[in-house]
Write a protein that holds these residues in place. Structure first.
Motif, mmCIF file in Angstrom:
data_model
loop_
_atom_site.group_PDB
_atom_site.id
_atom_site.type_symbol
_atom_site.label_atom_id
_atom_site.label_comp_id
_atom_site.label_asym_id
_atom_site.label_seq_id
_atom_site.Cartn_x
_atom_site.Cartn_y
_atom_site.Cartn_z
ATOM 1 N N VAL A 42 29.111 5.220 22.071
ATOM 2 C CA VAL A 42 29.825 3.962 22.312
ATOM 3 C C VAL A 42 28.871 3.036 23.058
ATOM 4 C CG1 VAL A 42 31.776 2.883 23.483
ATOM 5 C CG2 VAL A 42 32.047 5.137 22.429
ATOM 6 N N PHE A 43 28.586 1.888 22.441
ATOM 7 C CA PHE A 43 27.678 0.908 23.055
ATOM 8 C C PHE A 43 28.320 0.293 24.292
ATOM 9 C CE2 PHE A 43 26.470 -3.592 23.449
ATOM 10 C CZ PHE A 43 25.111 -3.459 23.673
ATOM 11 N N LEU A 44 27.578 0.229 25.415
ATOM 12 C CA LEU A 44 28.076 -0.436 26.618
ATOM 13 C C LEU A 44 27.464 -1.822 26.755
ATOM 14 C CD1 LEU A 44 28.227 2.363 29.328
ATOM 15 C CD2 LEU A 44 30.004 1.546 27.789
ATOM 16 N N ASP A 45 26.134 -1.872 26.932
ATOM 17 C CA ASP A 45 25.490 -3.172 27.106
ATOM 18 C C ASP A 45 23.977 -2.982 27.099
ATOM 19 O OD1 ASP A 45 25.259 -5.888 27.446
ATOM 20 O OD2 ASP A 45 26.326 -5.957 29.356
ATOM 21 N N PHE A 46 23.284 -4.117 27.082
ATOM 22 C CA PHE A 46 21.828 -4.100 27.162
ATOM 23 C C PHE A 46 21.410 -4.092 28.627
ATOM 24 C CE2 PHE A 46 22.658 -6.009 23.021
ATOM 25 C CZ PHE A 46 21.826 -5.243 22.215
ATOM 26 N N MET A 47 20.319 -3.416 28.908
ATOM 27 C CA MET A 47 19.799 -3.367 30.272
ATOM 28 C C MET A 47 19.033 -4.651 30.575
ATOM 29 S SD MET A 47 18.560 0.599 30.510
ATOM 30 C CE MET A 47 18.622 0.700 32.299
ATOM 31 N N SER A 48 18.964 -4.998 31.837
ATOM 32 C CA SER A 48 18.165 -6.152 32.241
ATOM 33 C C SER A 48 16.997 -5.661 33.087
ATOM 34 C CB SER A 48 19.016 -7.158 33.014
ATOM 35 O OG SER A 48 19.534 -6.563 34.179
ATOM 36 N N GLY A 49 15.923 -6.412 33.076
ATOM 37 C CA GLY A 49 14.740 -6.047 33.837
ATOM 38 C C GLY A 49 13.491 -6.529 33.137
ATOM 39 N N ASN A 58 24.525 -2.739 35.372
ATOM 40 C CA ASN A 58 25.737 -2.568 36.170
ATOM 41 C C ASN A 58 26.897 -2.956 35.265
ATOM 42 O OD1 ASN A 58 27.539 -2.083 38.170
ATOM 43 N ND2 ASN A 58 26.986 -3.829 39.437
ATOM 44 N N PHE A 59 27.683 -1.971 34.869
ATOM 45 C CA PHE A 59 28.746 -2.157 33.876
ATOM 46 C C PHE A 59 30.100 -1.910 34.525
ATOM 47 C CE2 PHE A 59 31.535 -0.316 30.625
ATOM 48 C CZ PHE A 59 31.502 -1.315 29.657
ATOM 49 N N ASN A 60 31.037 -2.873 34.393
ATOM 50 C CA ASN A 60 32.401 -2.754 34.913
ATOM 51 C C ASN A 60 33.387 -3.031 33.791
ATOM 52 O OD1 ASN A 60 31.935 -2.435 37.859
ATOM 53 N ND2 ASN A 60 30.933 -4.407 37.597
ATOM 54 N N ASP A 61 34.423 -2.211 33.689
ATOM 55 C CA ASP A 61 35.446 -2.412 32.666
ATOM 56 C C ASP A 61 36.671 -1.596 33.049
ATOM 57 O OD1 ASP A 61 36.694 -3.233 30.335
ATOM 58 O OD2 ASP A 61 35.222 -2.378 28.981
ATOM 59 N N LYS A 62 37.679 -1.662 32.201
ATOM 60 C CA LYS A 62 38.834 -0.788 32.359
ATOM 61 C C LYS A 62 38.392 0.630 32.048
ATOM 62 C CE LYS A 62 42.134 -4.322 31.103
ATOM 63 N NZ LYS A 62 43.073 -4.818 30.113
ATOM 64 N N SER A 71 14.514 -4.417 23.462
ATOM 65 C CA SER A 71 15.459 -4.273 24.567
ATOM 66 C C SER A 71 15.822 -2.818 24.741
ATOM 67 C CB SER A 71 16.735 -5.062 24.267
ATOM 68 O OG SER A 71 16.461 -6.418 24.097
ATOM 69 N N TYR A 72 16.354 -2.496 25.916
ATOM 70 C CA TYR A 72 16.926 -1.180 26.157
ATOM 71 C C TYR A 72 18.439 -1.323 26.191
ATOM 72 C CZ TYR A 72 12.306 0.615 27.322
ATOM 73 O OH TYR A 72 10.992 1.008 27.268
ATOM 74 N N ALA A 73 19.143 -0.349 25.623
ATOM 75 C CA ALA A 73 20.604 -0.367 25.589
ATOM 76 C C ALA A 73 21.128 0.959 26.117
ATOM 77 C CB ALA A 73 21.110 -0.592 24.169
ATOM 78 N N VAL A 74 22.358 0.918 26.662
ATOM 79 C CA VAL A 74 22.995 2.114 27.207
ATOM 80 C C VAL A 74 24.212 2.456 26.349
ATOM 81 C CG1 VAL A 74 24.167 3.096 29.211
ATOM 82 C CG2 VAL A 74 22.192 1.605 29.541
ATOM 83 N N PHE A 75 24.322 3.729 26.016
ATOM 84 C CA PHE A 75 25.444 4.251 25.240
ATOM 85 C C PHE A 75 26.060 5.420 25.990
ATOM 86 C CE2 PHE A 75 22.797 2.190 22.126
ATOM 87 C CZ PHE A 75 23.670 1.698 21.172
ATOM 88 N N LEU A 76 27.381 5.525 25.954
ATOM 89 C CA LEU A 76 28.066 6.731 26.397
ATOM 90 C C LEU A 76 28.462 7.491 25.144
ATOM 91 C CD1 LEU A 76 30.299 5.453 29.322
ATOM 92 C CD2 LEU A 76 28.228 6.827 29.465
ATOM 93 N N VAL A 130 23.133 2.025 36.216
ATOM 94 C CA VAL A 130 21.987 2.758 35.685
ATOM 95 C C VAL A 130 20.718 2.085 36.182
ATOM 96 C CG1 VAL A 130 20.810 3.568 33.603
ATOM 97 C CG2 VAL A 130 23.304 3.338 33.597
ATOM 98 N N ASN A 131 19.820 2.870 36.761
ATOM 99 C CA ASN A 131 18.501 2.387 37.185
ATOM 100 C C ASN A 131 17.456 3.253 36.492
ATOM 101 O OD1 ASN A 131 19.247 0.319 39.111
ATOM 102 N ND2 ASN A 131 20.087 2.005 40.316
ATOM 103 N N ALA A 132 16.521 2.586 35.797
ATOM 104 C CA ALA A 132 15.557 3.335 34.979
ATOM 105 C C ALA A 132 14.144 2.833 35.187
ATOM 106 C CB ALA A 132 15.939 3.215 33.501
ATOM 107 N N THR A 133 13.218 3.752 35.050
ATOM 108 C CA THR A 133 11.789 3.439 34.982
ATOM 109 C C THR A 133 11.362 3.800 33.571
ATOM 110 O OG1 THR A 133 11.533 3.971 37.310
ATOM 111 C CG2 THR A 133 9.524 3.896 35.974
ATOM 112 N N LEU A 134 11.050 2.769 32.793
ATOM 113 C CA LEU A 134 10.731 2.940 31.376
ATOM 114 C C LEU A 134 9.492 2.129 31.028
ATOM 115 C CD1 LEU A 134 14.366 2.477 30.096
ATOM 116 C CD2 LEU A 134 13.031 4.568 29.880
ATOM 117 N N PRO A 135 8.814 2.486 29.946
ATOM 118 C CA PRO A 135 7.669 1.677 29.506
ATOM 119 C C PRO A 135 8.123 0.267 29.127
ATOM 120 C CG PRO A 135 7.806 3.747 28.266
ATOM 121 C CD PRO A 135 9.033 3.639 29.087
ATOM 122 N N ASN A 136 7.229 -0.665 29.227
ATOM 123 C CA ASN A 136 7.528 -2.039 28.819
ATOM 124 C C ASN A 136 7.868 -2.048 27.330
ATOM 125 O OD1 ASN A 136 7.553 -4.764 28.194
ATOM 126 N ND2 ASN A 136 5.781 -5.236 29.476
#
Length: 184
Positions: free
Chosen positions: A134-141, A149-153, A122-127, A111-117
């Motif tokens: 379902v929570f995946l992880d927090f974004m970095s930036g 960049n999320f990897n799993d089974k 933090s920003y988080a990604v959910f599916l 995921v690549n995002a342009t978001l306000p500061n």
């Protein structure tokens, strides 16, 4: 009685009996060493068994073939999908692109995002699927550039919606302020 100590009936040979054995051992060691060197030069492998595989270019004239939505990694068919995320409601700015690749039991989401500061949050990604988010992880930036960049089974390929939320607390893995959303 006779004194045998003064007789010279027993004489010691002039050369040592160990000399031919030492010479033979040296010759055997040299022959074995020479065989190892020859084997190394011929097989370009290791001294202890095994052989090496060589890489070569593919034959000239081949053309790559692509199938829409499917990529092939080492003989495994992988599905690839992209989602464009937009603001959930007016007054919110930002955009994101999410690409997921899955198959053969693995799942990758970028995921690549342009978001306000987020000013300390933090920003988080959910599916999201029929069972909810379902929570995946927090974004970095930092600033306005954020990524994940999320990897799993592969336990996520049936979840077809994606959310980006602003998280005030990191302790709870539940969505807070829903900002962007999209679908695969």
């Amino acid at each position: 009685m006779r004194d045998l100590s003064g007789q010279s009936g027993w004489t010691k040979p002039s050369g040592s009996s160990k000399t031919p054995i030492i010479k033979a051992a040296i010759v055997v060691i040299l022959v074995i060493g020479l065989l190892f060197i020859v084997k190394q030069k011929l097989t370009s492998g290791s001294f202890i068994g095994g052989s090496s595989a060589g890489l070569s270019d593919a034959p000239h004239g081949l053309t790559p073939v692509s199938v829409s939505g499917v990529s092939n990694a080492g003989g495994v068919n992988l599905s690839s999908q992209t989602a464009n995320l937009g603001p959930v409601k007016s007054g919110i700015s930002g955009s994101a692109t999410a690409t997921r690749t899955y198959g053969d039991g693995s799942y990758n989401l970028t995921v690549n995002a342009t978001l306000p500061n987020p000013h300390g949050d933090s920003y988080a990604v959910f599916l999201v699927g029929s069972g909810g988010p379902v929570f995946l992880d927090f974004m970095s930036g930092s600033g306005t550039s954020w990524s994940l960049n999320f990897n799993d089974k592969d336990k996520y390929s049936t979840l077809n919606r994606i959310w980006i939320t602003e998280k005030i607390t990191k302790e709870f893995k539940t969505p807070e302020t829903h900002i962007l959303e999209g679908s695969f």
